[in-house]
Structure formats: C-alpha cells, structure tokens
Design a protein around this motif. Structure first.
Motif, PDB file in Angstrom:
ATOM      1  N   ASN A  42      -5.513  11.256  -4.488  1.00  0.00           N
ATOM      2  CA  ASN A  42      -5.239  10.274  -3.435  1.00  0.00           C
ATOM      3  C   ASN A  42      -4.257   9.252  -3.984  1.00  0.00           C
ATOM      4  O   ASN A  42      -3.778   9.386  -5.118  1.00  0.00           O
ATOM      5  CB  ASN A  42      -6.526   9.610  -2.934  1.00  0.00           C
ATOM      6  N   GLY A  43      -3.951   8.226  -3.204  1.00  0.00           N
ATOM      7  CA  GLY A  43      -2.945   7.256  -3.623  1.00  0.00           C
ATOM      8  C   GLY A  43      -3.278   6.532  -4.907  1.00  0.00           C
ATOM      9  O   GLY A  43      -2.373   6.114  -5.639  1.00  0.00           O
ATOM     10  N   LEU A  44      -4.574   6.377  -5.207  1.00  0.00           N
ATOM     11  CA  LEU A  44      -4.960   5.706  -6.448  1.00  0.00           C
ATOM     12  C   LEU A  44      -4.706   6.576  -7.671  1.00  0.00           C
ATOM     13  O   LEU A  44      -4.799   6.094  -8.798  1.00  0.00           O
ATOM     14  CB  LEU A  44      -6.427   5.286  -6.389  1.00  0.00           C
ATOM     15  N   SER A  45      -4.380   7.858  -7.450  1.00  0.00           N
ATOM     16  CA  SER A  45      -4.002   8.733  -8.564  1.00  0.00           C
ATOM     17  C   SER A  45      -2.563   8.494  -9.006  1.00  0.00           C
ATOM     18  O   SER A  45      -2.142   8.985 -10.061  1.00  0.00           O
ATOM     19  CB  SER A  45      -4.160  10.203  -8.156  1.00  0.00           C
ATOM     20  N   GLU A  56       0.830  -1.206   0.000  1.00  0.00           N
ATOM     21  CA  GLU A  56       0.000   0.000   0.000  1.00  0.00           C
ATOM     22  C   GLU A  56       0.866   1.258   0.000  1.00  0.00           C
ATOM     23  O   GLU A  56       0.559   2.240  -0.678  1.00  0.00           O
ATOM     24  CB  GLU A  56      -0.920   0.004   1.222  1.00  0.00           C
ATOM     25  N   MET A  57       1.942   1.230   0.778  1.00  0.00           N
ATOM     26  CA  MET A  57       2.809   2.407   0.842  1.00  0.00           C
ATOM     27  C   MET A  57       3.404   2.732  -0.521  1.00  0.00           C
ATOM     28  O   MET A  57       3.364   3.879  -0.981  1.00  0.00           O
ATOM     29  CB  MET A  57       3.916   2.182   1.871  1.00  0.00           C
ATOM     30  N   VAL A  58       3.983   1.732  -1.181  1.00  0.00           N
ATOM     31  CA  VAL A  58       4.614   1.993  -2.463  1.00  0.00           C
ATOM     32  C   VAL A  58       3.564   2.298  -3.531  1.00  0.00           C
ATOM     33  O   VAL A  58       3.797   3.101  -4.443  1.00  0.00           O
ATOM     34  CB  VAL A  58       5.530   0.821  -2.894  1.00  0.00           C
ATOM     35  N   ARG A  59       2.366   1.709  -3.410  1.00  0.00           N
ATOM     36  CA  ARG A  59       1.290   2.006  -4.367  1.00  0.00           C
ATOM     37  C   ARG A  59       0.891   3.475  -4.327  1.00  0.00           C
ATOM     38  O   ARG A  59       0.439   4.034  -5.334  1.00  0.00           O
ATOM     39  CB  ARG A  59       0.072   1.120  -4.051  1.00  0.00           C
ATOM     40  N   SER A  60       1.075   4.119  -3.164  1.00  0.00           N
ATOM     41  CA  SER A  60       0.726   5.536  -3.047  1.00  0.00           C
ATOM     42  C   SER A  60       1.940   6.444  -3.240  1.00  0.00           C
ATOM     43  O   SER A  60       1.877   7.633  -2.929  1.00  0.00           O
ATOM     44  CB  SER A  60       0.070   5.809  -1.696  1.00  0.00           C
ATOM     45  N   GLY A  61       3.040   5.886  -3.753  1.00  0.00           N
ATOM     46  CA  GLY A  61       4.168   6.721  -4.146  1.00  0.00           C
ATOM     47  C   GLY A  61       5.304   6.821  -3.164  1.00  0.00           C
ATOM     48  O   GLY A  61       6.269   7.552  -3.397  1.00  0.00           O
ATOM     49  N   CYS A  62       5.235   6.084  -2.036  1.00  0.00           N
ATOM     50  CA  CYS A  62       6.304   6.129  -1.034  1.00  0.00           C
ATOM     51  C   CYS A  62       7.364   5.089  -1.374  1.00  0.00           C
ATOM     52  O   CYS A  62       7.079   3.895  -1.402  1.00  0.00           O
ATOM     53  CB  CYS A  62       5.735   5.865   0.357  1.00  0.00           C
ATOM     54  N   THR A  63       8.578   5.543  -1.607  1.00  0.00           N
ATOM     55  CA  THR A  63       9.662   4.642  -1.998  1.00  0.00           C
ATOM     56  C   THR A  63      10.651   4.366  -0.866  1.00  0.00           C
ATOM     57  O   THR A  63      11.478   3.463  -0.976  1.00  0.00           O
ATOM     58  CB  THR A  63      10.425   5.210  -3.201  1.00  0.00           C
ATOM     59  N   THR A  64      10.596   5.157   0.221  1.00  0.00           N
ATOM     60  CA  THR A  64      11.508   4.987   1.345  1.00  0.00           C
ATOM     61  C   THR A  64      10.737   5.128   2.644  1.00  0.00           C
ATOM     62  O   THR A  64       9.966   6.077   2.806  1.00  0.00           O
ATOM     63  CB  THR A  64      12.634   6.047   1.316  1.00  0.00           C
ATOM     64  N   GLN A  65      10.959   4.193   3.562  1.00  0.00           N
ATOM     65  CA  GLN A  65      10.349   4.287   4.885  1.00  0.00           C
ATOM     66  C   GLN A  65      11.442   4.390   5.944  1.00  0.00           C
ATOM     67  O   GLN A  65      12.400   3.629   5.919  1.00  0.00           O
ATOM     68  CB  GLN A  65       9.483   3.050   5.200  1.00  0.00           C
ATOM     69  N   VAL A  66      11.284   5.364   6.845  1.00  0.00           N
ATOM     70  CA  VAL A  66      12.057   5.361   8.080  1.00  0.00           C
ATOM     71  C   VAL A  66      11.180   4.586   9.060  1.00  0.00           C
ATOM     72  O   VAL A  66      10.227   5.112   9.617  1.00  0.00           O
ATOM     73  CB  VAL A  66      12.360   6.784   8.572  1.00  0.00           C
ATOM     74  N   GLU A  67      11.486   3.317   9.205  1.00  0.00           N
ATOM     75  CA  GLU A  67      10.585   2.342   9.806  1.00  0.00           C
ATOM     76  C   GLU A  67      10.974   2.028  11.247  1.00  0.00           C
ATOM     77  O   GLU A  67      12.098   1.598  11.518  1.00  0.00           O
ATOM     78  CB  GLU A  67      10.614   1.053   8.978  1.00  0.00           C
ATOM     79  N   MET A  68      10.023   2.277  12.165  1.00  0.00           N
ATOM     80  CA  MET A  68      10.182   1.834  13.547  1.00  0.00           C
ATOM     81  C   MET A  68       9.232   0.654  13.753  1.00  0.00           C
ATOM     82  O   MET A  68       8.074   0.827  14.159  1.00  0.00           O
ATOM     83  CB  MET A  68       9.863   2.943  14.554  1.00  0.00           C
ATOM     84  N   SER A  69       9.694  -0.530  13.424  1.00  0.00           N
ATOM     85  CA  SER A  69       8.874  -1.714  13.661  1.00  0.00           C
ATOM     86  C   SER A  69       8.657  -1.885  15.158  1.00  0.00           C
ATOM     87  O   SER A  69       9.489  -1.481  15.966  1.00  0.00           O
ATOM     88  CB  SER A  69       9.544  -2.958  13.078  1.00  0.00           C
ATOM     89  N   LEU A  70       7.550  -2.506  15.526  1.00  0.00           N
ATOM     90  CA  LEU A  70       7.139  -2.521  16.923  1.00  0.00           C
ATOM     91  C   LEU A  70       7.861  -3.560  17.769  1.00  0.00           C
ATOM     92  O   LEU A  70       7.574  -3.689  18.960  1.00  0.00           O
ATOM     93  CB  LEU A  70       5.628  -2.729  17.018  1.00  0.00           C
ATOM     94  N   ASN A  86      -1.990   4.204   4.963  1.00  0.00           N
ATOM     95  CA  ASN A  86      -0.780   4.022   4.154  1.00  0.00           C
ATOM     96  C   ASN A  86      -0.838   4.801   2.852  1.00  0.00           C
ATOM     97  O   ASN A  86      -0.046   4.547   1.949  1.00  0.00           O
ATOM     98  CB  ASN A  86      -0.591   2.537   3.836  1.00  0.00           C
ATOM     99  N   ASP A  87      -1.761   5.750   2.746  1.00  0.00           N
ATOM    100  CA  ASP A  87      -1.907   6.556   1.534  1.00  0.00           C
ATOM    101  C   ASP A  87      -1.074   7.823   1.718  1.00  0.00           C
ATOM    102  O   ASP A  87      -1.474   8.741   2.442  1.00  0.00           O
ATOM    103  CB  ASP A  87      -3.382   6.889   1.318  1.00  0.00           C
ATOM    104  N   TYR A  88       0.075   7.891   1.052  1.00  0.00           N
ATOM    105  CA  TYR A  88       0.951   9.039   1.272  1.00  0.00           C
ATOM    106  C   TYR A  88       0.355  10.318   0.697  1.00  0.00           C
ATOM    107  O   TYR A  88       0.480  11.395   1.298  1.00  0.00           O
ATOM    108  CB  TYR A  88       2.347   8.802   0.693  1.00  0.00           C
ATOM    109  N   VAL A  89      -0.310  10.237  -0.451  1.00  0.00           N
ATOM    110  CA  VAL A  89      -0.918  11.436  -1.028  1.00  0.00           C
ATOM    111  C   VAL A  89      -1.978  11.991  -0.073  1.00  0.00           C
ATOM    112  O   VAL A  89      -2.099  13.201   0.129  1.00  0.00           O
ATOM    113  CB  VAL A  89      -1.519  11.138  -2.411  1.00  0.00           C
ATOM    114  N   GLU A  90      -2.751  11.084   0.533  1.00  0.00           N
ATOM    115  CA  GLU A  90      -3.749  11.522   1.511  1.00  0.00           C
ATOM    116  C   GLU A  90      -3.084  12.201   2.702  1.00  0.00           C
ATOM    117  O   GLU A  90      -3.593  13.209   3.221  1.00  0.00           O
ATOM    118  CB  GLU A  90      -4.566  10.316   1.978  1.00  0.00           C
ATOM    119  N   ASN A  91      -1.946  11.696   3.141  1.00  0.00           N
ATOM    120  CA  ASN A  91      -1.244  12.327   4.259  1.00  0.00           C
ATOM    121  C   ASN A  91      -0.681  13.693   3.872  1.00  0.00           C
ATOM    122  O   ASN A  91      -0.611  14.598   4.717  1.00  0.00           O
ATOM    123  CB  ASN A  91      -0.152  11.406   4.790  1.00  0.00           C
TER     124      ASN A  91
END
Length: 574
Positions: free
Chosen positions: A519-522, A210-224, A428-433
């Motif tokens: 939105n991410g689907l764009s 979902e993240m990459v589908r909305s255009g996000c190519t890099t995550q600064v990820e804090m897994s739980l 997980n929609d980066y455009v929405e964020n």
C-alpha cells in the motif's frame, strides 16, 4: 531502509567537530554549518561526531527547512531524520550526481514495461542520465536493497481538495437499492468553495501530501472550481510537485443544480451558456498567468465537467481555450448513467456522448474519466482508441467499494485504448488504486467475458503499472515522464516489497506481484525533478502532523454545517 553512502574524509570530521562545538553555544550557526555538503559513510550513528551533531541539530528550531543540495542532506539521513530537498546546483554551479541502487528497476521496453534486477540509475540534477548494470562508483549513492524503483506514478484524474473531506462516510451508499438512505458527497463538495483561501489551501495540501506520499509525482488535476484550481497551483508550487491542472466548468456550485435536476429541453442548456462561457474565459485568464510556472512543472488544461451541460457554442469556447494552451482537455464521461442527461444529449446533439466528444474535442488531447454507461460499447471503444484520447480508470471513484468493477478497464485494454489510472476522489493511495484496478478488473472480466459484446482482457499488475506510468505520459505527450531511462525527468518512487505482510522476509521472486500486497505506506522514497519529496517514509517538504491537523480543521468546518442540516442520515446495517 535505504541509505546514502560515500567516503568519509578528514575534512568531514573537522566539519563535525566544529558543528558539534557550535551546538553548545549558537544553534543557528551550527545548523548552517551542518547544511554544508558532507559526504558521509553509511553505518555511522551514535559513535560518529558528525551524526551526533546532526541529531542534535535536527530538533533545533534554528534549523530552517529550505531546499538544500543533495550532499548537504547526508547528516540528516544518517541521523534517521528526513533530508531536506536537494538544490538545483552544486558549489559553483556544478552538476550534482546521485546513483540509486535498488534491487529492481522498472524500465520501458517496446512501448510497455519491463523489470531489471541489480541495475543502477544515475541521476544528474533533474534528469536520469543512465540506467546501467550495477558497478562500483565513487559517486554519491543511495542503496535500496529489497526495494522496487518505479517511475513516479501519474494520476490521470484527480480532484485534489475533495478526497479526505468525504472519506469515511460515503462508503455504505448502495448502487443497487436506491430506495434507502444515501449520503451524497456532492453536498460536501459544494461547500468547499465556502472556505477561505487559507482553509482551502490546508485541505488541498493534506490531499496532495497523501498523493505524493503514495508515490504519485504528477496529477492531471480537474479541480472542482476556479477557486480550487488556484489553490491546487499554489500548493503544488510550494511543494515542488508536477501538475497538469484545470478548473472544472461548470464549477461545483453551478454543476450541482445541473447534475441533480432533470434537464428536459435544449433551452435549459442555451440559457446556461452565458455563465458557462464566462467561466471558461475566467479559467483561461488564470491559466495564462500560471501556465509553465515552477520551472515548467505547472501546466494548465481546460476541463468540461459533464457533457450534458454544454452547447455547441460553449464546447467551441472550451476547445478554443484548450488550443491556445496546447495541453488538451479533461472531461467526465458518464452521462449514460443518467437517463435524463443522456436523453438531453440525444435531443440536442443527435449523437451518443462519445460521438459528441469525438466531434468537438478530439482534435486535441483528451483525458476522459470513468466512461460509465457507454451506449454502444463497440463503437464507443473504437472512438476511445483514437491516439488523442486517454481513458482514465478510477477504481476507487465514489468511495472504496461503492462502485467496484463498474468501469470498462478490461474492455479498454482489449481494444487497445490508451488507459491511465486516476484517483478521482476518496482514496489518495496510488498503490492501493493499482491493486484495485488489477483485482476489480479481473473480477469484471471473469464475470462478464462470456456475455460481453466485446473482447475483455483480464488485467495483470503489468497492465496496471503501464497504465500508472507510460499511459499517462503518452496522453500528455510527455515522453520525458512515466519512464526510467536516459533523458527522462528524475521523477521516481521506491517501494519496499520485502516487509511484513508484503513479502516473505527475503527478496521476492517476482516483486511486481508483491505490489498487490503493498500500500502507499510501503513507499519509502519519492523524487520529483531530482528533488526528494519523501525520504525513508517521511515527507520532506512539510510536517505531516501539521498538515493533518490543519486539513482536518477545514473538513470539520464543512462537516459541522452538514451535521446541522441533517445530512448524516443513519445507514442501515442489515
């Protein structure tokens, strides 16, 4: 729809004829033939033998989905199916060139962002070679009329396994009236580690897709947890994504009890130190094993879950690990929202939370998420303006609409703080964020500016775009990310700003503002390191329906347990 184009040759027609003949007898042989480099003319369809062969092959079980060179994707593109990911080299190890031709391209200028129209972006292998005024070229080209080309978005804060799990049932929680029913998402997140590795990877995979589908190519990820960051790395490596990852310390199963009970004395912290320091060591051991893997796309960090869970000894252990890795730390900053936690920080440290971060971690780069409940906002913003600090604004944190406008986005912009945008969880929609950051930030500034003790900047989409790209790259110390210019990594996202409900049927006057209706689907196409991850709105690296089904099954397993425990209390409607 974006289209590849190039010349068609007698050789290509022969390839199509041979492949078409093979389809009637040996699909596997035909598939291998169709995967060979083929520069194909735009506009070919049912009347083209090559396209016809490709269309038949795309539904064959014999076509193995594996990375292929850019040129080899053309048959599938023209047949309307997503192409395979591009390979690293052309025949004989030669470089591979692609010219992307959008209507607009976002570029860096004077440490902020600007937009050029009618420019081409030349990609050679995994790098951007040139941004130039549009001109004729014999190179392979991707025409993208009506589309806005931006750098791949950088999420400054994510918990990749958690978003879809809690989405859709925590949005009615009240932040004002705490006397009514509430559905804590902590209960669900605490159960993620009860999944086996395969189920956990299914959950992680759905959210990363979902993240990459909305255009996000890099995550600064804090897994739980350590278990979850191991899942993140496995999936990100498999998908070919870029991540700066850490396992949260304390992990979720230890953090929950700490977070949800009053921490009354420093002795409580010191008693937890041996387990906390052991977690730090375990995370560092794993980080050493995968740091720099996947051609450098996986970089490891260290993560402080919450400041009130740390002593001087455990904070020093965390800093020592971060110094060894050289990538910095990642921390939630929100103790000011809990009187018990805030009192404990003062009792143990005799400082405000931001002063603790400054005194312990900020010799290295720090990504600080949320920054809720700042005690002395003027002094804390001055600390946050340090070049080693990046504030991560997460506009959908806590669920859509649960805590809008609660974070200091307008204040941080006015104070010159390097400010990124992150997912946190739920959306997980980066455009929405991007939209939420702009609109919620404007609402906060308009409502509070007259009484605010510090200046506030009313954010625009320009602020959000800079936060989504350059700011994250600055925080990571990576001038090759978050920008479209010569020498940068070929991480790019194309967004259609002309469609229904987004544009006006033609080319918009100011396409950056049309992102506020998208939105991410764009998002139509996404590239990481010169490799396609999304083509014409379709995932290249995995089957979306299969990802959804498997991710849903993992969530349902946790939901069933919560249901049995009576977690889903009815929420009031009036």
């Amino acid at each position: 729809m974006a289209q590849f184009r190039s010349g068609i040759s007698r050789r290509n027609v022969l390839i199509g004829g041979v492949a078409g003949g093979l389809l009637a007898t040996q699909k596997a042989a035909a598939a291998s033939y169709l995967m060979r480099p083929h520069l194909h003319a735009a506009g070919h369809g049912d009347g083209c033998i090559v396209c016809g062969a490709a269309r038949a092959a795309q539904y064959s079980d014999a076509v193995v989905r594996k990375p292929q060179p850019l040129g080899a994707q053309l048959l599938r593109v023209q047949a309307g199916a997503p192409p395979r990911a591009s390979g690293d080299e052309g025949p004989g190890g030669s470089s591979r060139v692609l010219v992307v031709r959008p209507s607009w391209v976002m570029v860096p200028r004077d440490d902020t962002v600007d937009v050029l129209s009618d420019h081409d972006v030349v990609v050679r292998d995994d790098r951007i070679e040139e941004v130039r005024p549009r001109r004729a070229s014999s190179d392979l080209a991707l025409d993208a009329p009506g589309q806005f080309l931006v750098p791949g978005f950088i999420s400054g804060h994510s918990h990749a396994a958690a978003a879809s799990l809690t989405r859709g049932w925590i949005e009615e929680n009240s932040r004002i009236d705490r006397s009514g029913p509430s559905r804590s998402y902590f209960a669900a997140m605490d159960l993620i580690d009860t999944l086996d590795d395969e189920e956990l990877d299914d959950l992680t995979a759905l959210n990363l897709a979902e993240m990459v589908r909305s255009g996000c190519t890099t995550q600064v990820e804090m897994s739980l947890s350590l278990k979850q960051v191991q899942s993140y790395v496995r999936v990100a490596q498999r998908f070919g994504l870029r991540g700066f990852a850490s396992g949260m310390v304390p992990g979720m199963t230890r953090l929950g009890p700490i977070w949800n009970r009053p921490l009354e004395t420093p002795e409580v912290l010191e008693a937890a130190d041996p387990a906390t320091i052991a977690e730090i060591a375990a995370n560092l051991d794993y980080a050493r094993a995968v740091h720099g893997s996947a051609d450098g796309r996986i970089q490891m960090m260290m993560a402080c879950g919450v400041t009130p869970a740390f002593t001087r000894a455990s904070m020093q252990a965390l800093l020592d690990a971060a110094v060894e890795l050289g990538t910095g730390t990642h921390v939630h900053i929100q103790a000011g929202g809990n009187p018990h936690h805030n009192a404990l920080i003062h009792q143990y440290w005799d400082m405000r939370e931001m002063e603790v971060i400054e005194a312990t971690l900020m010799s290295q780069k720090v990504f600080g998420a949320h920054c809720i409940g700042l005690e002395d906002i003027a002094k804390d913003l001055a600390i946050m303006a340090d070049p080693n600090f990046t504030f991560v604004h997460c506009p959908s944190a806590g669920g859509a609409g649960v805590s809008p406008s609660s974070q200091v986005f307008p204040e941080a912009l006015a104070a010159g703080v390097n400010t990124s945008i992150g997912y946190d969880t739920h959306s997980n929609d980066y455009v929405e964020n991007l939209k939420l950051a702009t609109m919620q930030g404007r609402a906060r500034a308009q409502l509070l500016h007259k009484t605010s003790p510090v200046p506030m900047k009313e954010p625009t989409i320009w602020d959000a775009l800079e936060s989504a790209t350059l700011a994250g790259a600055r925080g990571l110390g990576r001038p090759d990310l978050g920008r479209i210019e010569a020498g940068a990594r070929a991480d790019m996202t194309l967004i259609d700003v002309t469609g229904l409900l987004i544009g006006n049927g033609g080319l918009p006057r100011e396409p950056w503002n049309n992102l506020l209706y998208a939105n991410g689907l764009s998002v139509s196409n996404v590239m990481v390191d010169g490799q396609w991850k999304v083509r014409n709105g379709n995932l290249v690296f995995a089957d979306a329906a299969a990802l959804q089904a498997r991710g849903a099954a993992a969530s349902q397993k946790i939901w069933d347990r919560l249901e049995a425990e009576g977690h889903f209390a009815p929420m009031p409607r009036r």
